[in-house]
Structure formats: structure tokens, C-alpha cells
Design a protein around this motif. Sequence first.
Motif, PDB file in Angstrom:
ATOM      1  N   THR A 196       0.837  -1.187   0.000  1.00  0.00           N
ATOM      2  CA  THR A 196       0.000   0.000   0.000  1.00  0.00           C
ATOM      3  C   THR A 196       0.882   1.250   0.000  1.00  0.00           C
ATOM      4  N   LEU A 197       0.330   2.338  -0.465  1.00  0.00           N
ATOM      5  CA  LEU A 197       1.043   3.617  -0.426  1.00  0.00           C
ATOM      6  C   LEU A 197       0.642   4.372   0.836  1.00  0.00           C
ATOM      7  N   GLN A 198       1.635   4.776   1.628  1.00  0.00           N
ATOM      8  CA  GLN A 198       1.402   5.572   2.827  1.00  0.00           C
ATOM      9  C   GLN A 198       2.346   6.756   2.810  1.00  0.00           C
ATOM     10  N   ASP A 199       1.781   7.946   2.809  1.00  0.00           N
ATOM     11  CA  ASP A 199       2.583   9.169   2.784  1.00  0.00           C
ATOM     12  C   ASP A 199       3.598   9.171   1.644  1.00  0.00           C
ATOM     13  N   GLN A 250       5.064   6.657   0.287  1.00  0.00           N
ATOM     14  CA  GLN A 250       6.006   5.539   0.333  1.00  0.00           C
ATOM     15  C   GLN A 250       5.261   4.232   0.138  1.00  0.00           C
ATOM     16  N   ILE A 270       4.646   0.684   1.159  1.00  0.00           N
ATOM     17  CA  ILE A 270       4.813  -0.106   2.369  1.00  0.00           C
ATOM     18  C   ILE A 270       4.351  -1.532   2.076  1.00  0.00           C
ATOM     19  N   THR A 299       3.489  -5.152   3.791  1.00  0.00           N
ATOM     20  CA  THR A 299       3.159  -5.814   5.048  1.00  0.00           C
ATOM     21  C   THR A 299       3.005  -7.294   4.774  1.00  0.00           C
ATOM     22  N   GLU A 315     -12.624   0.905   0.011  1.00  0.00           N
ATOM     23  CA  GLU A 315     -11.347   0.945  -0.690  1.00  0.00           C
ATOM     24  C   GLU A 315     -11.089  -0.446  -1.241  1.00  0.00           C
TER      25      GLU A 315
END
Length: 123
Positions: free
Chosen positions: A34-37, A39, A41, A43, A114
Motif C-alpha cells: 500500500t502507499l502511505q505518505d 512511500q 509499504i 506488510t 477501498e
Amino acid sequence: MRWIPFLLITLLFSCTPLKRDCKAFKTGTFSFETLQDGQLITTTFTRNDTLEVAMVNGRPDSSDVRWINDCEYIVSKRNPKNRAEKQAVHMKVLYTEANSYTFEYSLVGKPRKEKGSVSKLKD
């Protein structure tokens, strides 16, 4: 008029139903990106029938899993650290492929949905 047979053939072959073999994804080790800020990421998590353990920033994060049916389940954090983490998440598998599935998720009781995809790493 020559394009009508081409259009009919295209429509016939593009309307194949999506596969939903959800039972194959109830347990195992999985990867989710996933994209966070800004970046990307990644998991990795392991799920059995009732427990999901994800590695978040190098630390385990446990959640309870309650299956509604073969393709839908509710995820609730075991040890929420704040009010936002107390909110359960409804997950719905939309379709599956050989080693991945695409899903839709939302906070329980909220209309906003989502989408994401998960790859199965091992059984």
C-alpha cells in the motif's frame, strides 16, 4: 456493418465470470502493498481461521478474524492503541487468481470502500 461481428466476439469473450475460490485464502502467509505518505509499504501477515498476525515496522500486530461467509470477514485489533484502531474492518474478497485475491474493505458501519490486493506467499 463489418465491425458488428468483431464487437459481438469481443463482448462474448470479455464477459467471463470472475473466479472466487475464497477457501484457498483463509489460511497462510500473505503479502500486501500500500502507499502511505508517498512511500510503498509492504506488510507480511499470517492468518489462520481466527487470528491474523502482521509484521508492522518490525513488530507483530495481532487481530481477531471473524468469518461471515467464505468470502467475507471482520478484522478487529487485539490490542488497539487508540480509538481509531478499535474500529473493526469489513473485508470482502471480490475475486481470486492462482496465488492472489482482490478485495474491498471498509470500516464497519461506514459507506466508504477501498480496494486492495493480496498475494499468497505460502500455505
